[in-house]
Design a protein around this motif. Structure first.
Motif, PDB file in Angstrom:
ATOM      1  N   LEU A 166      39.809  -4.007  26.272  1.00 42.12           N
ATOM      2  CA  LEU A 166      40.044  -4.458  27.392  1.00 42.12           C
ATOM      3  C   LEU A 166      41.616  -5.288  27.221  1.00 42.12           C
ATOM      4  CD1 LEU A 166      38.174  -5.786  29.536  1.00 42.12           C
ATOM      5  CD2 LEU A 166      39.756  -3.916  29.996  1.00 42.12           C
ATOM      6  N   ALA A 167      41.287  -5.851  25.708  1.00 41.58           N
ATOM      7  CA  ALA A 167      42.752  -7.188  25.040  1.00 41.58           C
ATOM      8  C   ALA A 167      43.170  -5.809  23.826  1.00 41.58           C
ATOM      9  CB  ALA A 167      41.444  -7.510  23.472  1.00 41.58           C
ATOM     10  N   LEU A 182      47.119  -5.257  24.684  1.00 40.48           N
ATOM     11  CA  LEU A 182      48.341  -5.785  23.910  1.00 40.48           C
ATOM     12  C   LEU A 182      49.377  -4.799  23.294  1.00 40.48           C
ATOM     13  CD1 LEU A 182      45.836  -7.926  21.202  1.00 40.48           C
ATOM     14  CD2 LEU A 182      47.805  -8.381  22.666  1.00 40.48           C
ATOM     15  N   ARG A 183      48.837  -3.165  23.456  1.00 40.85           N
ATOM     16  CA  ARG A 183      48.666  -2.625  23.506  1.00 40.85           C
ATOM     17  C   ARG A 183      50.693  -2.052  24.545  1.00 40.85           C
ATOM     18  NH1 ARG A 183      44.600   0.704  22.793  1.00 40.85           N
ATOM     19  NH2 ARG A 183      43.956   0.760  20.428  1.00 40.85           N
ATOM     20  N   CYS A 184      50.408  -3.016  26.132  1.00 42.21           N
ATOM     21  CA  CYS A 184      50.918  -2.703  27.002  1.00 42.21           C
ATOM     22  C   CYS A 184      52.368  -3.739  26.481  1.00 42.21           C
ATOM     23  CB  CYS A 184      50.249  -2.827  27.881  1.00 42.21           C
ATOM     24  SG  CYS A 184      49.178  -1.465  28.511  1.00 42.21           S
ATOM     25  N   GLN A 185      52.023  -4.501  25.701  1.00 39.04           N
ATOM     26  CA  GLN A 185      53.098  -5.586  25.636  1.00 39.04           C
ATOM     27  C   GLN A 185      53.509  -5.117  24.268  1.00 39.04           C
ATOM     28  OE1 GLN A 185      52.655  -8.234  27.733  1.00 39.04           O
ATOM     29  NE2 GLN A 185      51.360  -6.639  28.486  1.00 39.04           N
ATOM     30  N   GLY A 186      52.901  -4.260  23.874  1.00 40.30           N
ATOM     31  CA  GLY A 186      53.877  -3.643  22.405  1.00 40.30           C
ATOM     32  C   GLY A 186      53.821  -3.453  21.297  1.00 40.30           C
ATOM     33  N   LEU A 187      52.670  -3.926  21.308  1.00 44.13           N
ATOM     34  CA  LEU A 187      51.967  -4.111  19.774  1.00 44.13           C
ATOM     35  C   LEU A 187      51.439  -2.393  19.459  1.00 44.13           C
ATOM     36  CD1 LEU A 187      51.797  -7.249  20.990  1.00 44.13           C
ATOM     37  CD2 LEU A 187      49.710  -7.352  18.867  1.00 44.13           C
ATOM     38  N   VAL A 200      45.598 -15.843  19.599  1.00 44.67           N
ATOM     39  CA  VAL A 200      44.011 -15.230  19.723  1.00 44.67           C
ATOM     40  C   VAL A 200      43.775 -14.540  21.330  1.00 44.67           C
ATOM     41  CG1 VAL A 200      42.130 -17.086  21.192  1.00 44.67           C
ATOM     42  CG2 VAL A 200      42.788 -17.000  18.808  1.00 44.67           C
ATOM     43  N   VAL A 201      43.177 -14.138  21.915  1.00 46.73           N
ATOM     44  CA  VAL A 201      43.723 -13.299  23.369  1.00 46.73           C
ATOM     45  C   VAL A 201      42.426 -13.454  24.265  1.00 46.73           C
ATOM     46  CG1 VAL A 201      43.562 -11.548  24.748  1.00 46.73           C
ATOM     47  CG2 VAL A 201      45.193 -11.679  22.383  1.00 46.73           C
ATOM     48  N   ASP A 235      44.243 -13.305  41.854  1.00 49.43           N
ATOM     49  CA  ASP A 235      46.195 -12.649  41.429  1.00 49.43           C
ATOM     50  C   ASP A 235      45.657 -13.782  40.078  1.00 49.43           C
ATOM     51  OD1 ASP A 235      46.349 -15.415  42.044  1.00 49.43           O
ATOM     52  OD2 ASP A 235      48.336 -15.189  42.731  1.00 49.43           O
ATOM     53  N   ASP A 236      44.765 -14.573  39.410  1.00 54.13           N
ATOM     54  CA  ASP A 236      44.646 -14.838  37.946  1.00 54.13           C
ATOM     55  C   ASP A 236      43.951 -13.312  37.173  1.00 54.13           C
ATOM     56  OD1 ASP A 236      44.646 -16.061  35.513  1.00 54.13           O
ATOM     57  OD2 ASP A 236      43.564 -17.034  35.705  1.00 54.13           O
ATOM     58  N   ALA A 237      45.103 -13.034  36.584  1.00 57.58           N
ATOM     59  CA  ALA A 237      43.819 -11.395  35.306  1.00 57.58           C
ATOM     60  C   ALA A 237      43.180 -11.736  34.108  1.00 57.58           C
ATOM     61  CB  ALA A 237      45.151 -10.360  34.820  1.00 57.58           C
ATOM     62  N   GLY A 238      42.734 -13.170  34.390  1.00 49.73           N
ATOM     63  CA  GLY A 238      42.037 -13.424  32.868  1.00 49.73           C
ATOM     64  C   GLY A 238      42.620 -13.590  31.518  1.00 49.73           C
ATOM     65  N   ILE A 239      43.258 -12.722  31.488  1.00 48.31           N
ATOM     66  CA  ILE A 239      44.051 -13.015  30.104  1.00 48.31           C
ATOM     67  C   ILE A 239      44.993 -13.331  30.337  1.00 48.31           C
ATOM     68  CG2 ILE A 239      45.002 -10.720  28.976  1.00 48.31           C
ATOM     69  CD1 ILE A 239      43.914  -8.889  30.309  1.00 48.31           C
ATOM     70  N   HIS A 240      44.331 -14.367  28.707  1.00 46.05           N
ATOM     71  CA  HIS A 240      45.614 -15.103  27.833  1.00 46.05           C
ATOM     72  C   HIS A 240      45.877 -14.543  26.490  1.00 46.05           C
ATOM     73  CE1 HIS A 240      45.141 -17.474  31.604  1.00 46.05           C
ATOM     74  NE2 HIS A 240      43.678 -17.682  31.820  1.00 46.05           N
ATOM     75  N   TRP A 241      46.652 -14.845  25.962  1.00 44.33           N
ATOM     76  CA  TRP A 241      47.355 -13.811  24.771  1.00 44.33           C
ATOM     77  C   TRP A 241      47.687 -15.529  23.593  1.00 44.33           C
ATOM     78  CZ3 TRP A 241      51.731 -10.588  23.396  1.00 44.33           C
ATOM     79  CH2 TRP A 241      52.365 -10.409  22.463  1.00 44.33           C
TER      80      TRP A 241
END
Length: 119
Positions: A11-12, A16-21, A96-97, A106-112
């Motif tokens: 999932l991470a 992260l790929r969607c964020q451009g990494l 850290v993810v 509405d909280d995705a629960g993912i924090h970068w």
């Protein structure tokens, strides 16, 4: 438990790929430890620890990355760079993810957390 960890790492990596990494490697292992994800963010090499917590009664996922864990990640990153000398000149960052229990629908629960700690 390992299967659940693999699930969150996938999932991470996808997120992260969607964020451009660009994900270079997953689960790099050395005798010093393991790094969950290694990626490129523009011209910066990023070593990423993925943490998840399902129970809000325990410490946060980010809080579980202790100083000792950070030192192991740093030592393992050094091993990675020794094995890939072509990457030694790149700037490095430790992120850290985290996946924490949802607080709301509405909280995705993912924090970068970029630059969560330094070497």
């Amino acid at each position: 438990m390992k299967a659940l960890g693999d699930h969150y790492e996938r999932l991470a990596a996808d997120w992260l790929r969607c964020q451009g990494l660009q994900i270079l490697e997953r689960n790099f292992r050395a005798r010093t430890g393991e790094i969950d994800l290694i990626a490129m963010d523009a011209s910066q090499l990023v070593f990423i620890e993925v943490r998840a917590r399902g129970n809000p009664g325990f410490s946060s996922a980010a809080g579980s990355v202790t100083r000792r864990k950070q030192q192991r990640i740093i030592a393992t990153a050094q091993r990675f760079l020794q094995a890939r000398p072509q990457l030694k000149t790149l700037a490095c960052r430790f992120d850290v993810v985290t996946f924490d229990p949802r607080q709301a629908q509405d909280d995705a629960g993912i924090h970068w957390i970029r630059s969560a700690f330094t070497a």
